[in-house]
Scaffold this motif. Sequence first.
Motif, PDB file in Angstrom:
ATOM      1  N   PRO B 458       0.235  -9.132  -0.950  1.00 61.52           N
ATOM      2  CA  PRO B 458       1.515  -9.078  -0.247  1.00 61.52           C
ATOM      3  C   PRO B 458       2.546 -10.057  -0.809  1.00 61.52           C
ATOM      4  O   PRO B 458       3.698  -9.684  -1.018  1.00 61.52           O
ATOM      5  CB  PRO B 458       1.146  -9.468   1.182  1.00 61.52           C
ATOM      6  CG  PRO B 458      -0.290  -9.190   1.316  1.00 61.52           C
ATOM      7  CD  PRO B 458      -0.891  -9.280  -0.043  1.00 61.52           C
ATOM      8  N   ARG B 461       3.876  -8.769  -4.081  1.00 59.19           N
ATOM      9  CA  ARG B 461       4.688  -7.555  -3.864  1.00 59.19           C
ATOM     10  C   ARG B 461       6.035  -7.942  -3.274  1.00 59.19           C
ATOM     11  O   ARG B 461       7.079  -7.475  -3.712  1.00 59.19           O
ATOM     12  CB  ARG B 461       3.965  -6.591  -2.915  1.00 59.19           C
ATOM     13  CG  ARG B 461       2.783  -5.901  -3.554  1.00 59.19           C
ATOM     14  CD  ARG B 461       2.014  -5.082  -2.527  1.00 59.19           C
ATOM     15  NE  ARG B 461       2.569  -3.759  -2.269  1.00 59.19           N
ATOM     16  CZ  ARG B 461       2.338  -2.716  -3.049  1.00 59.19           C
ATOM     17  NH1 ARG B 461       1.593  -2.839  -4.123  1.00 59.19           N
ATOM     18  NH2 ARG B 461       2.864  -1.543  -2.764  1.00 59.19           N
ATOM     19  N   GLU B 492       1.835  -1.519   4.435  1.00 61.23           N
ATOM     20  CA  GLU B 492       2.183  -2.822   3.867  1.00 61.23           C
ATOM     21  C   GLU B 492       2.080  -3.901   4.931  1.00 61.23           C
ATOM     22  O   GLU B 492       2.153  -3.628   6.127  1.00 61.23           O
ATOM     23  CB  GLU B 492       3.626  -2.795   3.338  1.00 61.23           C
ATOM     24  CG  GLU B 492       3.882  -1.783   2.250  1.00 61.23           C
ATOM     25  CD  GLU B 492       3.368  -2.225   0.896  1.00 61.23           C
ATOM     26  OE1 GLU B 492       2.800  -3.331   0.812  1.00 61.23           O
ATOM     27  OE2 GLU B 492       3.538  -1.472  -0.081  1.00 61.23           O
ATOM     28  N   VAL B 496       5.859  -7.820   3.373  1.00 69.62           N
ATOM     29  CA  VAL B 496       6.384  -6.858   2.409  1.00 69.62           C
ATOM     30  C   VAL B 496       7.379  -5.920   3.093  1.00 69.62           C
ATOM     31  O   VAL B 496       8.436  -5.614   2.538  1.00 69.62           O
ATOM     32  CB  VAL B 496       5.224  -6.055   1.774  1.00 69.62           C
ATOM     33  CG1 VAL B 496       5.767  -5.047   0.769  1.00 69.62           C
ATOM     34  CG2 VAL B 496       4.241  -6.992   1.122  1.00 69.62           C
TER      35      VAL B 496
END
Lengths: 418, 966
Positions: B458, B461, B492, B496
Amino acid sequence: MINSLFLINPSGEIFLEKHWKSVVSRSVCDYFLEAKEKALEPEDVPPVIHTPHHYLISIYRDKLFFLSVIQTEVPPLFVIEFLHRIAEMIQDYFGECSETVVKDHMVMVYELLEEMLDNGFPLATESNVLKEMIRPPTILRSVVNTLTGTSNVGDTLPTGQLSTIPWRRAGVRYTNNEAYFDVVEEIDAILDQSGTTVFAEIQGVVEACVKLSGMPDLTLSFMNPCLLDDVSFHPCVRYKLWESERVLSFIPPDGNFTLMTYHVNAQNLVAIPVYVKQSISFFECGSDGRLDVTVGPKQTMGKTVEGVMVTVHLPKTILSINLTATQGSYTYDNGTKLLVWDIGKLNPQKLPNLRGSLSLQAGAPKPEENPSLNIDLKIQQLAISGLKVNRLDMFGEKYKPFKGVKYITKAGKFQVRT
Amino acid sequence: MEWANQLCENRQFGSKMTDSKYFTTTKKGEIFELKAELNSDKKEKKKEAVKKVIASMTVGKDVSALFPDVVNCMQTDNLELKKLVYLYLMNYAKSQPDMAIMAVNTFVKDCEDPNPLIRALAVRTMGCIRVDKITEYLCEPLRKCLKDEDPYVRKTAAVCVAKLHDINAQLVEDQGFLDTLKDLISDSNPMVVANAVAALSEIAESHPNSNLLDLNPQSINKLLTALNECTEWGQIFILDCLANYTPRDDRESQSICERVTPRLSHANSAVVLSAVKVLMKFMEMLPKDLDYYGTLLKKLAPPLVTLLSAEPELQYVALRNINLIVQKRPEILKHEMKVFFVKYNDPIYVKLEKLDIMIRLASQANIAQVLAELKEYATEVDVDFVRKAVRAIGRCAIKVEQSAERCVSTLLDLIQTKVNYVVQEAIVVIKDIFRKYPNKYESVIATLCENLDSLDEPEARAAMIWIVGEYAERIDNADELLESFLEGFHDESTQVQLQLLTAIVKLFLKKPTETQELVQQVLSLATQDSDNPDLRDRGYIYWRLLSTDPVAAKEVVLAEKPLISEETDLIEPTLLEELICHIGTLASVYHKPPSAFVEGSRGVMHKRLPARTGSGEGTECPDVGNAAGGSAPESAPSIIPSQGDLLGDLLNLDLAPPTTTGPTPSTSGMQMGGMDLLGGGLDSLLGGDIGGSPAMGAGFGAAPAVMPTSLNAPVGGGLGDLFDLGGGVGMPMGAYIPPKTVWLPAMKAKGLEISGTFARRAGVIQMELVLTNKAMSVMTDFAIQFNRNSFGLAPAGPLQVLTPLGPNQTIEVSLPLSTVGPVMKMDPLNNLQVAVKNNIDVFYFSCQYPISMLFVEDGKMERQVFLATWKDIPNDNESQFQIQDCHLNSEAASNKLQGSNIFTIAKRTVEGQEMLYMSIKLSNGIWVLAELKVQAGNPNYTISLKCRAPEVSQCVFQCYEAVLKN
C-alpha cells in the motif's frame, strides 16, 4: 528492581525460575517465546520486550536465554549486566554454563541466585565473596560432605563483603607467589572489495592471573600508554593515578580477573595483518558461479599469522559446491550454507588459495546479496597496537613474586565484503 | 549396623553427586515420601529431603503441601539447612499465611543471634515473606537491625524497609522507618549509603510527590564520597539519584561533573551510562565558553564508543541512548561515524539502530562514506534491514542537499535491480525527494512508471499514485495509469484509496476535458460504495468543491505544498529534554516519557534539564539566557512526520502529525492556513445545507460521528439517506453528559450562582459552567482554581469570562481541563474542590464528576491482552454490582457504552446469558476490565469489575448505571 529470572533453553523450555519478590507466573514468558518464534536466529530476539504489566529483559548467551522480569522503571543496562554476571558466575562455579550443568547443580544455583540478589537489589556479585559463602563443588568435597555431613555453605561473614576492597579476601597464602598478565588484542575491521579498510579498531584487554599472598599493592606501567583511546578498569584500579601518571596502581583480586579493557580507534594505528583477494561471482545466465579466495600476510611485524580461518555464509540458493584448497581443509554444511576454510599457519612463500565452482539450484535466479567473509586469525607474542608493558612493581609485601607478560593478537569481528 | 546402613546410603548419594537426581522421582506418592524424609531423625537425610523439595520448587512443581514439615526443619544450627528452609518459606508463605506464623519466633530469635550473618539473613528473609500478620512482628527486629553495630546487617535492613513498604506502605510511615532510612544516607559505610539510596529511590517511585530524597549540597557531598567506595551496583543507584539533583549554580555543577567523570572508565556499562546521564544533565548549566565544557564534551565520546563493543544486548540499549544524545548534542559523536557501520552478523535489532544513528550523523563531510555503506547494506539478506537502508538513502538526500543527486542516482541503480521490496521502498522515498526538491528530479518519473505493476504494498502504491497525480501534466498517460488502479478500488487499502481519490481530482483539475468520466467514477466509488467514513467525507468535500466552485477547488487541491525540512523523525524538543534526564532507563529505550507507559505511575514528575545559571554575573555571556532551554525557536529544527502519516492526511496540507506540537513555525503556520482555507471555503459552499450549525466547524477534524447529526437537511441525491444509514449502523452515540446541577447557590456566594456539568467532547474534558449574577452589582475578574484531586484534574486555561457579568445576566462558559495537575486521593474518589474568584470575593464549592469523562478514546484493549490482564489481576480486586431495571438489549447497551469510551471487546453466550467483556482506560493509564451479564427478559444486569486500583470500581459502576439509564 529485578523481580524474577527464568532460564530458557533454545527450544523454549523453561528449566529454572527464581523470584526475588512476589511470584510472577511463568506464563509471562509467552510474550518472549512469541518474539523468539518471530526471530530468524536466537540472536535476533529483541533484548527488551514490553508486555502489558511487565518488562522482559533478556540476554542470549552460551545457547541459553536468561530472561528477567521487571515491573518498575529500572536501568536496562543494569539488568543486562547483571544477567551476564549470573552466566559468568555459573561458568566460574561449574566450569561451563549450560542447561545440563544448571540442572545438575540446581539447588546450588538457586542458593547462589539468592545470595546475588535481595529484593531485586544486587547483594554479592564478586566471585570471591560468593565463594566464601557458598563453596564451589569439587568431586572431593562432595564425597567429604556426604560422609561427614558438613555443608557447602560458609557460616562466617565474608570478609570482602564490607571492606573498601570487596574484591579481595583477607589471609590469602601461596607458596609460589606469581602474577601473570595477558595483553589480548582483537581487531575489529571491515574491508571492502578492493581491500581498503572501511573501518578498523582494536579492542584490547589485560587479563590477569594473580596469586600473591597477603595484601600486595601492584603498579603496572606501559611504555606507550598514550596509545589508548578509552579505558575501562576493574574497580580495584586507582583512577586518579591513571589520570595523573598513566600507571595502573591496584590491590589485585585473588586469582583470575580482567584488569582493564581499552580501545584503539585511531585508524592509522590499526595495522591489518592479512589481506584477502577474493571473487565470488555468478554467471548472468546458467546456474553456475565461481569462488576464488587467497589469503596473504600484510602488516605482521615479522610474526607468523596462525589459526587462520575463513567463514562464508553462501547464498541460500546454492545447491552444491566443488572447491579445492591448496592449504588446509574446508567444510561445507549444505543445511546452513556455511563454508568454513581452516587454513592454519600462513606461509608468505606459498599463499593459500581456495577456488572452484558453485552451482545454484535449478531455475534459481542469480543471488542478490553478496556474502561477506569472516576472518579468524591469531598472532602470538604481538600486541598489534604496539602496546608494551614497561614494568610491574609490588609494594606492601616482602617476598619476590614471579612475573610474566604475554601478548596475543586475534581477529575480532573481521569482515571482508565481496 | 545402623552406622553401616547410613554409610551405605551416603555412598549412594555420593555416587551420583549431582542435583539432577532430584528430578528423577516422578512416581506417585512422591510428596508422601518426602514428608517421611523431612521428619527423619537423621540430619543429613533431612537436608537431602529439603534439597529435593527446593529442586522441585525451582522447576515449578507445587510442593506447598509440605509446608509444616519443612518449617519444622527451621530450628537448626546448620546454616545451609536454614537457608534452604528460608528459600522455601519465601516461596510458599503467601499461600499458607497461618502456617507461616509458626516461623515468626525463629525469625525474632535469629535477629538477636550473635552472628551478624544470621541476623542479616533473618531480617532479609522476614521481609520477603509477604504476609500481613508477619510484617507486624517484623517491625521491632527491623528497627534494631537498622541501628545494628554491624554494617552488613544495616545494609540488609535498609533494603528490608523497601520490601516492607511494598507490602504495607502505611506501616512503614507510621513506624518512622523512612526517617531512619534517610539517616542512613549519612552512614559511615559506603555500602550502607548505597543501599539506603536504592531503597529510598524505589520507595520514592510510588510516592512521586513526596520529598523523600531531599538532596542538598551536604547530602550530595556524602553521596559523592560514597560513590568512590561502594560496589558497582551501588554506584548506579547513587548516580541515578544524583541525576535528580539540581545544582545551585554552574560552579557546583562543574564540581559534581568533575567527581563523576572517573565513572566513565568503569567496566560496568550501566555505571558508565548513568554517569553519562548525570554529565549530560549538569552540562546544561555550564557556560559554553568555559574550557571545562569543551573538555567534558571530549570525554564523553570514547566511553560511548566503547559501549558499542560490548555484548549485543548492551549495544542495543547504548544505541537507543546514543540516538537521544546525538539529537541533543551532535557535536559529541560527529567524528565517530565509522563505529556505527554495520557488521553483517550484528543482530537485526542492532543493525536497525545503527542505521538510524548513521543518518543522524550524516553531514556534508561524511556523506560519501555513508552513501557507500548504505548502498552496501541495500544488498544484504535481511529484508527489514534492506528496506530501512533504502529509506536511509532517501533521508540522506533530504538532509544533505549536496548529496541529493548522488542519492537519486543510487536509488535508480537500486530500482534497476528489480528486487521487489527494494523498488517499493525506493519509490516511497523518491516521493519525499520530489517534495523537498521540486522540479529537479522529475526526469526519473519515466523509470518509476515502468515499475508500476510490481508494486504490491500500500505505501508504495500510494506513493506512486501521489507522484502520478502530482505530475499528471507531465505524464502523458496519467489517466490510463490511474484508471488501471481504479479497477480494484475496493480491494485497496484506505491509504491507497484516499490517495487515488486525491490524485484523480488533481488530474481532473489539470486536464478537465479528458478525465470527467474518471473523476465521476472515483467520486461515486468513494462516496456511495464505500463505508469508510474518511474516504466518504473526503469524497463529498471534493464533490462539493468541484460542483460549486471549480476555481476554489483548484486553489485548494493544487495549492503549493510547504517544503519538507531536512531533519526527519526528530524527537520533539521538550520530550527530548525529558528523555535526556532519563538516560539509561526504560524510557530512554522506548523514547517515551515514563508517565506514558510505566503502569500506575500517574503524577510522575516530568523531569527537565536545569537552566543555566551563573554563579557570578561576570561569567555569564549575554546570549546564554537565550540558549539556555535548548529549545529556542530559531534553533529548533522543524519536523516532518514519518512516511506513513504523510499520505493519509487530508489534501496533504495538514502536515504536522498530531504528536509533534513543538515549535514548528513554518509548517504549523501552513497547517492553520490550510484549515482556514478549507473552513472558509466550506462555509460558503455548504453554508445553506448545513444550516449554520456550529458543530460542523468544530467537529470537522474530529469524530466523523458528528457529521451526520449536523447535516440536517437532505443534501443532494441520496446523500441524506447515506448519512442516515451511517447513523443507524454501528455509529456510536455521544458520550453521556449528566444534566447540570447547581454547585454553588447564590446565597452562599454573595449573589453568584454557579451550576454546571462535565463532558468529554472529542477527547477533551470540559467543565461546562453557567454563571448567573443574582446580585445588584456587576461582577468581573473571574478566575478558577482546583484543589489537588484524585486524577490530577486542572484547568487547561483561564476561565474565559471576557465581559463583565451584569445583574441578572447569565453566561455559559466551558472550561477545558487537563489531567496533569497535582494528585491527591479524595474521598469520594471523584470529588473535586473548586475555588472561584471574582471582584467581590473567593468562593469555594465541591462537586462530583462522572468518572466516565476520564475514559480515554484508546481504551480498547486487544483481546489477548484482556485475557492475560483479567487473569493477572488478583481476585481480591474484583467487585460485583447489580444494575436494576435496565431494559436495553446487549447490543444497544454496548453501543451506548461505547459512546462513553467503554469498549466491548468480546461477547459470548452461555446458557441464555450474554456475557460482554469490556475495557476502559482512565486518563492516568489505569485499566478497568468489566464483565457484564445480560439475561434476556431480566431487567437486572450483573457487572463485575476488575482493576489494579480497586478503589475506582465504585465510581465506574456509577457511570455504568448513569450511562445505561440515560
